[in-house]
Structures are given as C-alpha cells and as structure tokens.
Write a protein that holds these residues in place. Structure first.
Motif, mmCIF file in Angstrom:
data_model
loop_
_atom_site.group_PDB
_atom_site.id
_atom_site.type_symbol
_atom_site.label_atom_id
_atom_site.label_comp_id
_atom_site.label_asym_id
_atom_site.label_seq_id
_atom_site.Cartn_x
_atom_site.Cartn_y
_atom_site.Cartn_z
ATOM 1 N N ALA A 316 4.863 -13.042 -23.058
ATOM 2 C CA ALA A 316 4.130 -12.848 -21.801
ATOM 3 C C ALA A 316 4.711 -13.911 -20.863
ATOM 4 C CB ALA A 316 2.643 -13.040 -22.025
ATOM 5 N N GLY A 317 5.876 -13.615 -20.299
ATOM 6 C CA GLY A 317 6.669 -14.670 -19.674
ATOM 7 C C GLY A 317 6.931 -14.462 -18.196
ATOM 8 N N GLY A 318 7.533 -15.503 -17.598
ATOM 9 C CA GLY A 318 7.782 -15.516 -16.158
ATOM 10 C C GLY A 318 8.732 -14.431 -15.698
ATOM 11 N N ALA A 319 9.788 -14.167 -16.480
ATOM 12 C CA ALA A 319 10.783 -13.186 -16.029
ATOM 13 C C ALA A 319 10.158 -11.791 -15.951
ATOM 14 C CB ALA A 319 11.977 -13.177 -16.978
ATOM 15 N N MET A 320 9.385 -11.459 -16.970
ATOM 16 C CA MET A 320 8.687 -10.150 -16.983
ATOM 17 C C MET A 320 7.675 -10.096 -15.834
ATOM 18 S SD MET A 320 7.497 -7.365 -18.960
ATOM 19 C CE MET A 320 6.627 -7.270 -20.467
ATOM 20 N N ALA A 321 6.899 -11.175 -15.661
ATOM 21 C CA ALA A 321 5.868 -11.181 -14.609
ATOM 22 C C ALA A 321 6.505 -11.081 -13.228
ATOM 23 C CB ALA A 321 5.027 -12.449 -14.719
ATOM 24 N N PHE A 322 7.671 -11.714 -13.070
ATOM 25 C CA PHE A 322 8.355 -11.632 -11.770
ATOM 26 C C PHE A 322 8.825 -10.199 -11.514
ATOM 27 C CE2 PHE A 322 12.018 -11.763 -8.991
ATOM 28 C CZ PHE A 322 11.487 -12.450 -7.914
ATOM 29 N N HIS A 323 9.391 -9.575 -12.551
ATOM 30 C CA HIS A 323 9.857 -8.193 -12.386
ATOM 31 C C HIS A 323 8.674 -7.271 -12.067
ATOM 32 C CE1 HIS A 323 12.317 -4.689 -12.738
ATOM 33 N NE2 HIS A 323 11.712 -4.246 -13.830
ATOM 34 N N VAL A 324 7.561 -7.479 -12.735
ATOM 35 C CA VAL A 324 6.362 -6.661 -12.485
ATOM 36 C C VAL A 324 5.920 -6.822 -11.020
ATOM 37 C CG1 VAL A 324 3.894 -6.458 -13.030
ATOM 38 C CG2 VAL A 324 5.571 -6.631 -14.882
ATOM 39 N N LEU A 325 5.910 -8.059 -10.544
ATOM 40 C CA LEU A 325 5.503 -8.301 -9.151
ATOM 41 C C LEU A 325 6.505 -7.670 -8.184
ATOM 42 C CD1 LEU A 325 3.546 -9.683 -7.194
ATOM 43 C CD2 LEU A 325 4.742 -11.839 -7.588
ATOM 44 N N ASP A 326 7.787 -7.760 -8.528
ATOM 45 C CA ASP A 326 8.836 -7.164 -7.705
ATOM 46 C C ASP A 326 8.659 -5.637 -7.649
ATOM 47 O OD1 ASP A 326 11.137 -7.102 -6.165
ATOM 48 O OD2 ASP A 326 12.515 -7.397 -7.845
ATOM 49 N N VAL A 327 8.348 -5.035 -8.794
ATOM 50 C CA VAL A 327 8.112 -3.578 -8.836
ATOM 51 C C VAL A 327 6.931 -3.233 -7.919
ATOM 52 C CG1 VAL A 327 7.306 -1.674 -10.306
ATOM 53 C CG2 VAL A 327 9.084 -3.242 -11.149
ATOM 54 N N MET A 328 5.869 -4.031 -7.992
ATOM 55 C CA MET A 328 4.664 -3.728 -7.193
ATOM 56 C C MET A 328 4.947 -3.902 -5.699
ATOM 57 S SD MET A 328 1.550 -5.157 -9.590
ATOM 58 C CE MET A 328 1.945 -6.882 -9.462
ATOM 59 N N GLU A 329 5.634 -4.979 -5.343
ATOM 60 C CA GLU A 329 5.952 -5.181 -3.923
ATOM 61 C C GLU A 329 6.900 -4.094 -3.421
ATOM 62 O OE1 GLU A 329 7.222 -9.233 -3.103
ATOM 63 O OE2 GLU A 329 5.129 -9.750 -2.676
ATOM 64 N N SER A 330 7.838 -3.686 -4.266
ATOM 65 C CA SER A 330 8.780 -2.625 -3.877
ATOM 66 C C SER A 330 8.029 -1.309 -3.673
ATOM 67 C CB SER A 330 9.856 -2.455 -4.950
ATOM 68 O OG SER A 330 10.566 -3.660 -5.125
ATOM 69 N N LEU A 331 7.029 -1.062 -4.523
ATOM 70 C CA LEU A 331 6.235 0.170 -4.397
ATOM 71 C C LEU A 331 5.478 0.179 -3.062
ATOM 72 C CD1 LEU A 331 5.652 2.636 -6.211
ATOM 73 C CD2 LEU A 331 3.648 1.431 -7.060
ATOM 74 N N LEU A 332 4.904 -0.966 -2.701
ATOM 75 C CA LEU A 332 4.189 -1.050 -1.417
ATOM 76 C C LEU A 332 5.182 -0.929 -0.252
ATOM 77 C CD1 LEU A 332 1.588 -3.837 -2.255
ATOM 78 C CD2 LEU A 332 1.142 -1.389 -1.972
ATOM 79 N N ALA A 333 6.356 -1.529 -0.395
ATOM 80 C CA ALA A 333 7.375 -1.418 0.663
ATOM 81 C C ALA A 333 7.782 0.041 0.827
ATOM 82 C CB ALA A 333 8.587 -2.284 0.314
ATOM 83 N N SER A 334 7.911 0.748 -0.285
ATOM 84 C CA SER A 334 8.263 2.165 -0.231
ATOM 85 C C SER A 334 7.149 2.968 0.429
ATOM 86 C CB SER A 334 8.524 2.678 -1.650
ATOM 87 O OG SER A 334 8.652 4.076 -1.645
ATOM 88 N N ALA A 335 5.896 2.645 0.057
ATOM 89 C CA ALA A 335 4.756 3.365 0.650
ATOM 90 C C ALA A 335 4.739 3.178 2.164
ATOM 91 C CB ALA A 335 3.452 2.846 0.035
#
Ligand SMILES: NC(=O)c1ccc[n+]([C@@H]2O[C@H](COP(=O)([O-])OP(=O)(O)OC[C@H]3O[C@@H](n4cnc5c(N)ncnc54)[C@H](O)[C@@H]3O)[C@@H](O)[C@H]2O)c1
Length: 362
Positions: A316-335
């Motif tokens: 449960a690490g920083g790299a995974m959490a960063f990618h998850v946050l990046d995916v979420m921000e990218s989804l909102l940017a796409s929306a």
C-alpha cells in the motif's frame, strides 16, 4: 521477531479508532503517541490505550522515538503533515487520497525520495482476503484473458452520518477522490496500471446539509463533482467502467465485477478487507464462491504498516497511491474537457499477499 515498529498518529477523528484497534492487535507495531489540532480529540483517542502519549503535532512529528508517522488528517492537510514528517526523517503512512492534488502528492514523493524515507498510503483494504483472492484467481487464469471490469459506488453522501463532512465536498473529496482510491487501487491490483481515461461528471446541488452530530442541520458548500463516471483503459487493454456517486439513493449493482474470456468474477466491497469472491465460468449454471486463497485474514485499517518492518517498498505504497490520484485527476480533466486524457504516471502491481494472520508477519 525483532524490535517493534514505532509509530505515531496525527489526526484523531472518525477513522482513527480503527487504526488504534488494529495496532493494538499487531505485536510487531507499537503506538508511541497521538496528536491532533484539537488536543481533546487526541486525549480521547489515547485514553483506552496504556502507555500511549498525547503530544503536540510539532512534538510528535519530530519525536526521535517514532519511525513512521500515520497521517489521518483531512485530505487538505495530508501533504503538509507528510512533508513535515519527511523533513524530520520519518517514514509516512497516509490516509487516502495521498494528497488533495497530484501536484502536492508529487512534492511529497519527491521529498521522500530526497530524504531516503518511504511513503505508504491507504487503502490497505486491497491487502485483505477479498481483493487478494480475486487477484490470485485472475493471475491463475480462472476467468481466462481479462477483458473488462465494472466498479460502482453509489450513495446519497457521507453528510448523513459524518459529523464534520466538509472535506468530502471540497477539492480532495467528492465521491471520486474519497471512494475512488478503494476501487481504482483494487482494479490496478487485479488488472494493472491505467494508460488512458474518458470521463463525464455532474454536480446536483451547491449545498449539503449535515445529518448528525453537534452541527446537524448546518448547510455546507459543495465545490466538487458529486457524480463521476468514466472508462479506464488499462495498459493491458482491459476496459474498466467506473461510477462513483454521492447523488444516488441506492444501488443493487455489485461493487466490482471482472469479466474474462472464459469467466466472470464478482469481487467484494473494496472498502472492506474480506467478503466472498464469486466465479461463474462459461457454461456454469450458477456462480460459486472461491475458497480464500490469499490476503491478510481478519485484517483492519493499518495492516499496510507491516511492510515498513522490512526494507521493502510498502505494497500500500506511494507509487500506487500517486498513480491512483493521477488516474482520478485525469478522469476529472477528461470530464471537464470532453476529451480522453492519457495518464502520465504508471506503477508496478505490488506483490500478492500470502494468506494468513497479519499479527505473525515480519
Ligand atoms: N471517516 C471514515 O469513515 C474514513 C474511512 C476511511 C478513510 N478515511 C480518511 O481518513 C482521513 C480522516 O478522515 P476522518 O473521517 O477521520 O476525518 P475527521 O474530520 O473525523 O478527523 C480528522 C482529524 O484530523 C485533525 N486535523 C486536521 N488537520 C490537522 C492538522 N493539520 N494537524 C493535526 N490534526 C489535524 C482534525 O482535528 C480531526 O480530528 C481522510 O483522509 C479520510 O478520507 C475516513
């Protein structure tokens, strides 16, 4: 077993009791102290646990006895507390999301890299038997080549039960940043990182009314999207369809399903550590429950800390959490743009967790 891992908790609100319970059950982790902006909350949290000190936030963050700072503050404070802990040479384990923005999260990871300390991040529910058993089933080919997944979280909103729900309706919150980490971390654990996203989102009302506690009846502002949908295109080509909503009264959709060429899996609630994994193979008349094959048994929030006992990068690490946050921000940017968005970051799928009692792990 060697010396216990020494930890301190900053932020003693609603979720802290679950961490205190878990840590009390893990002999390899010792809670030294707790702190909160509101010292009364810190005192109340520590009270049932003998030997746990109550400190000022600044004292805790620099206390030489503490190896890992557990950051259970609200999302808007995650980066500030993490950076202060890192500056004091501590490892950090943060509640989700890693920070309120990707930019803040990047600063945290860069500072940790420079300081040579590690960053872990919730959700560690993905290390429990539910998601881990599903992951192993997929890895072992029980559904054949994975094709698609669905992830659905729909509620009327946390203001009905949380006494201080403000943070759920400002940047860092909303259904996507609040609940998305459970679902997206699970999808990545099972199906690998995400390359591209396509999103759409809406916001039904400008205010929400607190439903419980001393502030019951108070209206709070909403400055984030409260219904977010989209498609995640994984690097493997798998397509995951996501619906995260604080605007729905009820749903009967499964939390997560994963579909492959030869079978379909129903995956349990990723906000829990356990639950049945159901498999239907092509030609089967009915689904069958898979035996538990992996993951921490009877786990609770905080088991992700176990990886800090060794030199390994926390699962449960920083790299995974960063990618998850990046995916979420990218989804909102796409929306907001109406176009698909390529996700810049990626991460490794963390190693699977062998089945068993977390209290005996090193
Ligand atoms: N409540 C839940 O069910 C739940 C579940 C899973 C994860 N989480 C996550 O846990 C985190 C905390 O949520 P919560 O529900 O416990 O919130 P909360 O508002 O109940 O508690 C947060 C606590 O942090 C303290 N705090 C805020 N800023 C601080 C700072 N700068 N320094 C020190 N203390 C500070 C507050 O005084 C408060 O006591 C959030 O990231 C949330 O997403 C909450």
């Amino acid at each position: 077993m060697g010396q216990p891992l020494t930890v301190g908790i900053v932020g003693c609100g609603a979720i802290s009791a679950q961490y205190l319970t878990t840590i009390a059950r893990l002999p390899q982790v010792r809670l030294v102290a707790v702190a909160d902006l509101d010292p009364e909350r810190a005192r109340a949290a520590a009270e049932p646990y003998e030997g746990v000190e109550v400190l000022d936030v600044a004292e805790l963050l620099t206390d030489p006895r503490i190896q890992v700072v557990i950051n259970l503050t609200i999302p808007a404070a995650h980066a500030e507390i993490a950076l202060r802990a890192i500056a004091a040479g501590k490892d950090v384990y943060c509640e989700k999301p890693l920070a309120a923005t990707g930019e803040d999260a990047r600063r945290v990871l860069e500072a940790a890299g420079q300081a040579g300390v590690r960053v872990g991040c919730a959700p560690d529910t993905v290390l429990g038997t539910g998601i881990q058993t599903a992951r192993v089933a997929i890895d072992e080919g029980l559904i054949g080549r994975p094709i698609a997944a669905t992830a659905t979280m729909m509620t009327p909103g946390h203001e009905r039960w949380h006494p201080d729900p403000d943070f759920y309706y400002v940047p860092g919150g909303g259904p996507l940043l609040d609940m998305g980490p459970y679902y997206i971390s699970s999808l990545i654990t099972m199906l690998g990182p995400v390359a591209t996203v396509i999103g759409a989102a809406s916001r039904t009302r400008a205010k929400r009314t607190i439903g419980s506690g001393p502030r019951q009846g108070e209206a709070i502002p909403v400055t984030v999207d409260t219904h977010v949908t989209g498609v995640l295109v994984h690097e493997s080509g798998v397509l995951s369809t996501l619906v995260m909503s604080f605007d729905a009264v009820a749903t009967r959709a499964p939390n997560i399903e994963v579909h492959g060429e030869r079978g379909s899996l129903v995956v349990p609630d990723p906000n829990r550590f356990d639950g049945p994994v159901l498999l239907t193979r092509l030609g089967d008349q009915a689904a069958r429950e898979l035996p538990v094959s992996a993951g921490y048994a009877e786990a609770g929030r905080g088991v992700g800390l176990i990886d800090f006992l060794s030199e390994r990068e926390p699962r449960a690490g920083g790299a995974m959490a960063f990618h998850v946050l990046d995916v979420m921000e990218s989804l909102l940017a796409s929306a907001h743009s109406g176009r698909s968005v390529d996700v810049e970051s990626t991460c490794e799928r963390p190693a699977a967790v062998a089945f068993g009692d977390p209290a005996t792990r090193e």
